[in-house]
Design a protein around this motif. Structure first.
Motif, PDB file in Angstrom:
ATOM      1  N   PHE A   7       0.147 -12.757  12.812  1.00  0.00           N
ATOM      2  CA  PHE A   7      -1.003 -12.586  11.931  1.00  0.00           C
ATOM      3  C   PHE A   7      -2.284 -12.733  12.746  1.00  0.00           C
ATOM      4  O   PHE A   7      -2.395 -13.606  13.609  1.00  0.00           O
ATOM      5  CB  PHE A   7      -0.947 -13.648  10.831  1.00  0.00           C
ATOM      6  N   LEU A   8      -3.263 -11.861  12.486  1.00  0.00           N
ATOM      7  CA  LEU A   8      -4.535 -11.913  13.215  1.00  0.00           C
ATOM      8  C   LEU A   8      -5.520 -12.838  12.503  1.00  0.00           C
ATOM      9  O   LEU A   8      -6.186 -12.445  11.542  1.00  0.00           O
ATOM     10  CB  LEU A   8      -5.136 -10.516  13.358  1.00  0.00           C
ATOM     11  N   TRP A   9      -5.576 -14.075  12.971  1.00  0.00           N
ATOM     12  CA  TRP A   9      -6.608 -15.001  12.506  1.00  0.00           C
ATOM     13  C   TRP A   9      -7.831 -14.819  13.400  1.00  0.00           C
ATOM     14  O   TRP A   9      -7.727 -14.892  14.624  1.00  0.00           O
ATOM     15  CB  TRP A   9      -6.134 -16.442  12.618  1.00  0.00           C
ATOM     16  N   GLY A  10      -8.978 -14.587  12.812  1.00  0.00           N
ATOM     17  CA  GLY A  10     -10.158 -14.386  13.642  1.00  0.00           C
ATOM     18  C   GLY A  10     -11.443 -14.628  12.886  1.00  0.00           C
ATOM     19  O   GLY A  10     -11.464 -15.214  11.804  1.00  0.00           O
ATOM     20  N   SER A  11     -12.527 -14.143  13.473  1.00  0.00           N
ATOM     21  CA  SER A  11     -13.842 -14.215  12.849  1.00  0.00           C
ATOM     22  C   SER A  11     -14.607 -12.959  13.232  1.00  0.00           C
ATOM     23  O   SER A  11     -14.173 -12.180  14.081  1.00  0.00           O
ATOM     24  CB  SER A  11     -14.582 -15.481  13.269  1.00  0.00           C
ATOM     25  N   LEU A 362      -1.049   0.730   2.077  1.00  0.00           N
ATOM     26  CA  LEU A 362      -1.433   0.653   3.485  1.00  0.00           C
ATOM     27  C   LEU A 362      -1.547  -0.802   3.937  1.00  0.00           C
ATOM     28  O   LEU A 362      -1.789  -1.697   3.116  1.00  0.00           O
ATOM     29  CB  LEU A 362      -2.782   1.345   3.710  1.00  0.00           C
ATOM     30  N   PRO A 363      -1.409  -1.060   5.238  1.00  0.00           N
ATOM     31  CA  PRO A 363      -1.718  -2.400   5.740  1.00  0.00           C
ATOM     32  C   PRO A 363      -3.162  -2.768   5.418  1.00  0.00           C
ATOM     33  O   PRO A 363      -4.055  -1.910   5.429  1.00  0.00           O
ATOM     34  CB  PRO A 363      -1.504  -2.264   7.257  1.00  0.00           C
ATOM     35  N   ILE A 364      -3.385  -4.043   5.155  1.00  0.00           N
ATOM     36  CA  ILE A 364      -4.708  -4.537   4.770  1.00  0.00           C
ATOM     37  C   ILE A 364      -5.114  -5.663   5.706  1.00  0.00           C
ATOM     38  O   ILE A 364      -4.304  -6.531   6.058  1.00  0.00           O
ATOM     39  CB  ILE A 364      -4.691  -5.071   3.319  1.00  0.00           C
ATOM     40  N   TYR A 365      -6.370  -5.656   6.101  1.00  0.00           N
ATOM     41  CA  TYR A 365      -6.974  -6.782   6.799  1.00  0.00           C
ATOM     42  C   TYR A 365      -8.127  -7.294   5.944  1.00  0.00           C
ATOM     43  O   TYR A 365      -8.920  -6.491   5.441  1.00  0.00           O
ATOM     44  CB  TYR A 365      -7.520  -6.366   8.173  1.00  0.00           C
ATOM     45  N   ILE A 366      -8.213  -8.599   5.776  1.00  0.00           N
ATOM     46  CA  ILE A 366      -9.421  -9.177   5.171  1.00  0.00           C
ATOM     47  C   ILE A 366     -10.413  -9.320   6.318  1.00  0.00           C
ATOM     48  O   ILE A 366     -10.307 -10.225   7.154  1.00  0.00           O
ATOM     49  CB  ILE A 366      -9.123 -10.523   4.495  1.00  0.00           C
ATOM     50  N   THR A 367     -11.347  -8.394   6.374  1.00  0.00           N
ATOM     51  CA  THR A 367     -12.210  -8.270   7.551  1.00  0.00           C
ATOM     52  C   THR A 367     -13.485  -9.101   7.468  1.00  0.00           C
ATOM     53  O   THR A 367     -14.172  -9.268   8.476  1.00  0.00           O
ATOM     54  CB  THR A 367     -12.560  -6.790   7.773  1.00  0.00           C
ATOM     55  N   GLU A 368     -13.798  -9.610   6.274  1.00  0.00           N
ATOM     56  CA  GLU A 368     -14.868 -10.595   6.120  1.00  0.00           C
ATOM     57  C   GLU A 368     -14.558 -11.434   4.894  1.00  0.00           C
ATOM     58  O   GLU A 368     -14.132 -10.920   3.857  1.00  0.00           O
ATOM     59  CB  GLU A 368     -16.250  -9.955   5.922  1.00  0.00           C
ATOM     60  N   ASN A 369     -14.801 -12.735   5.020  1.00  0.00           N
ATOM     61  CA  ASN A 369     -14.727 -13.650   3.890  1.00  0.00           C
ATOM     62  C   ASN A 369     -15.458 -14.914   4.299  1.00  0.00           C
ATOM     63  O   ASN A 369     -15.163 -15.501   5.337  1.00  0.00           O
ATOM     64  CB  ASN A 369     -13.265 -13.953   3.533  1.00  0.00           C
ATOM     65  N   GLY A 370     -16.433 -15.315   3.510  1.00  0.00           N
ATOM     66  CA  GLY A 370     -17.195 -16.502   3.876  1.00  0.00           C
ATOM     67  C   GLY A 370     -18.270 -16.802   2.856  1.00  0.00           C
ATOM     68  O   GLY A 370     -18.426 -16.095   1.861  1.00  0.00           O
ATOM     69  N   ILE A 371     -19.022 -17.843   3.118  1.00  0.00           N
ATOM     70  CA  ILE A 371     -20.073 -18.267   2.205  1.00  0.00           C
ATOM     71  C   ILE A 371     -21.336 -18.593   2.993  1.00  0.00           C
ATOM     72  O   ILE A 371     -21.292 -19.268   4.030  1.00  0.00           O
ATOM     73  CB  ILE A 371     -19.616 -19.480   1.367  1.00  0.00           C
ATOM     74  N   GLY A 405       4.035  -9.379  -2.196  1.00  0.00           N
ATOM     75  CA  GLY A 405       4.314  -8.111  -1.546  1.00  0.00           C
ATOM     76  C   GLY A 405       3.179  -7.425  -0.840  1.00  0.00           C
ATOM     77  O   GLY A 405       3.381  -6.411  -0.157  1.00  0.00           O
ATOM     78  N   ALA A 406       1.946  -7.916  -0.969  1.00  0.00           N
ATOM     79  CA  ALA A 406       0.813  -7.271  -0.302  1.00  0.00           C
ATOM     80  C   ALA A 406       0.970  -7.362   1.214  1.00  0.00           C
ATOM     81  O   ALA A 406       1.259  -8.434   1.754  1.00  0.00           O
ATOM     82  CB  ALA A 406      -0.505  -7.901  -0.741  1.00  0.00           C
ATOM     83  N   ASN A 407       0.762  -6.245   1.897  1.00  0.00           N
ATOM     84  CA  ASN A 407       0.968  -6.156   3.338  1.00  0.00           C
ATOM     85  C   ASN A 407      -0.341  -6.486   4.059  1.00  0.00           C
ATOM     86  O   ASN A 407      -1.088  -5.606   4.464  1.00  0.00           O
ATOM     87  CB  ASN A 407       1.453  -4.744   3.691  1.00  0.00           C
ATOM     88  N   ILE A 408      -0.598  -7.773   4.227  1.00  0.00           N
ATOM     89  CA  ILE A 408      -1.853  -8.240   4.812  1.00  0.00           C
ATOM     90  C   ILE A 408      -1.598  -8.692   6.235  1.00  0.00           C
ATOM     91  O   ILE A 408      -0.721  -9.518   6.499  1.00  0.00           O
ATOM     92  CB  ILE A 408      -2.464  -9.368   3.964  1.00  0.00           C
ATOM     93  N   LYS A 409      -2.373  -8.147   7.163  1.00  0.00           N
ATOM     94  CA  LYS A 409      -2.109  -8.332   8.589  1.00  0.00           C
ATOM     95  C   LYS A 409      -3.081  -9.284   9.283  1.00  0.00           C
ATOM     96  O   LYS A 409      -2.853  -9.644  10.441  1.00  0.00           O
ATOM     97  CB  LYS A 409      -2.175  -6.979   9.299  1.00  0.00           C
ATOM     98  N   GLY A 410      -4.186  -9.632   8.615  1.00  0.00           N
ATOM     99  CA  GLY A 410      -5.145 -10.489   9.288  1.00  0.00           C
ATOM    100  C   GLY A 410      -6.230 -10.976   8.361  1.00  0.00           C
ATOM    101  O   GLY A 410      -6.450 -10.416   7.277  1.00  0.00           O
TER     102      GLY A 410
END
Length: 464
Positions: A7-11, A362-371, A405-410
């Motif tokens: 899994f791609l953990w990042g910022s 499709l594969p999904i990345y959460i590419t931004e999340n924050g406050i 079942g959601a295909n989340i990669k990062g």
């Protein structure tokens, strides 16, 4: 807890918001440089000075347990003029960043366009000018040719809905236009340009994957009435579908086109261009999630967009009405909101991820999340428990979607460190690392930085 080994953990960051060095090493003026200088507004001339601190910043990502860095390339730093002259110094800068990422075991996740259009193209009409679509494709090709051995995850555009609607409909971002017909044209050209960029990627035979990043706001209704469901469809087309359907399926929503064609000329959408859009879809979807969109049926009034960029006296002032379509409920008494009128609603992330998974597969990345919050960064360490709570709740919601079942990669936290937040300036802080803008851009990890590191290293065991 599930296995998150790959899994791609990042910022994440963006070029204009963090790099600074706006006129160094032959970088040319962007539309944001021009606009903010002309208006005398707080700007990103120096921002976080990532241009001179990138080695420190990337090292801190590694020490923070992160495995990926999502950043954007700057078109004005790479291409000097309309003739396509390449700035070798700009290429060299990004080669240094990429090399630094690889040396630290960080996967680059690279966006080609994050809002900083060169001013020389804005002066020709910007995204209203079809020629800019071809120019984007050529710029993308230069990026692919020069960086393909170092990048495996590419993104064409960051948040088409946000910069198009803010620039051409709401008018609070450059070019500060308020015109529906121009909004439609700019939106179409951006999605066409994205497809052209993907076409260059496919024809070049480059390894890796290419996607698009969307400012995702899943739509909820206030009740189950048929009028509300109709309003929800209008809102979903406005907020999400014209980007996601077009990018993932190669099809602009037909009911949206039908509705728009009743009042506006859309004859510039040419069959040969629609064919390119259809044939050049994305490999993955990046979703930037901050909140949902809660709507009710349209009742009365003209189309109105009021956006709270102050975070101060303007709290509670945001208002969205699209005449005959929907009204957005901005102040649910059962919800909590930030100073900038952003609702904190983790459940929307889970529901939205499942919806996108079921719809596109499709594969999904959460590419931004924050406050974003006001913070005193002069203390030894910012105690940002509110950010930890926000991230914990949203990561839990993400895991719940994955378990279904959601295909989340990062997952990418916004942001890697404090940066310039467009019209919100530098006071609105999102970073895992504090940047003291008044004292030599000194970096200091916040409490959330340590929490995120420990969460990653423990395989999310501390979320239980």
């Amino acid at each position: 807890m599930m296995d998150l080994k790959n899994f791609l953990w990042g910022s994440a960051t963006a070029s204009y918001q963090c790099e600074g060095a706006w006129d160094l090493d032959e970088r040319v003026e962007s539309m944001w440089d021009h606009y903010l200088h002309e208006e005398g507004l707080e700007n990103g001339d120096i921002a976080s000075d990532h241009y001179h601190h990138f080695e420190e910043d990337i090292r801190m990502m590694k020490e923070g347990g992160q495995r990926a860095y999502r950043f954007s390339l700057s078109w004005p730093r790479i291409i000097k003029n309309k003739q396509g002259e390449i700035n070798e110094k700009g290429l060299a800068f990004y080669h240094k960043i990429l090399d630094c990422c690889h040396e630290n075991g960080i996967e680059p996740f690279v966006t080609i366009y994050h809002w900083d259009l060169p001013q020389y193209w804005e002066e020709t009409g910007g995204w209203l000018n079809e020629e800019v679509c071809t120019a984007f494709a050529q710029y993308a090709k230069v990026c692919f040719q020069n960086f393909h051995t170092k990048i495996r995850k590419w993104v064409t555009f960051n948040e088409p809905k946000w910069f198009v609607c803010s620039g051409y409909l709401i008018g609070n971002y450059p070019p500060c236009i308020q015109d529906v017909s121009k909004t439609i044209k700019a939106a179409y050209h951006v999605m066409y340009a994205s497809a052209l960029g993907i076409k260059e990627f496919r024809e070049g035979g480059y390894e890796g994957e290419i996607g698009i990043v969307h400012s995702f706001t899943p739509v909820n209704g206030v009740d189950d009435r048929i009028e509300t469901k109709i309003a929800m469809r209008y809102a979903d087309n406005y907020c999400n579908n014209w980007i996601l359907d077009t990018a993932a399926k190669g099809e602009i929503p037909i009911d949206l086109l039908s509705e728009l064609s009743k009042q506006y000329d859309i004859s510039y959408m040419k069959p040969e261009q629609l064919k390119i859009i259809k044939e050049n879809t994305v490999d993955f979807l990046g979703l930037n999630y901050y909140s949902r969109t809660l709507v009710k049926p349209y009742t009365s009034g003209e189309t109105t967009f009021v956006v709270n960029n102050s975070g101060k006296a303007g709290k509670g002032s945001s208002k969205v009405i699209v005449k005959h379509w929907f009204e957005q409920v901005m102040h649910d008494p059962n919800s909590t909101y930030t100073e900038w009128d952003t609702e904190i609603y983790p459940k929307g992330l889970k529901d939205g991820l499942l919806e996108v998974h079921q719809k596109y597969g499709l594969p999904i990345y959460i590419t931004e999340n924050g406050i974003g919050m006001y913070e005193d960064v002069t203390v030894p360490q910012v105690d940002d428990e509110y950010r930890i709570s926000f991230m914990r709740d949203h990561i839990k919601a993400m895991f719940e979607a994955m378990e279904q079942g959601a295909n989340i990669k990062g997952y990418f936290a916004w942001s890697s460190f404090d940066l310039y937040s467009w019209k919100n300036g530098c006071e609105k802080r999102y970073g895992l690392v504090a940047v003291d803008f008044d004292h030599d851009r000194i970096r200091k990890p916040k409490k959330s930085y340590t929490w995120y590191r420990d969460m990653i290293n423990s395989n999310a065991e501390n979320l239980k």
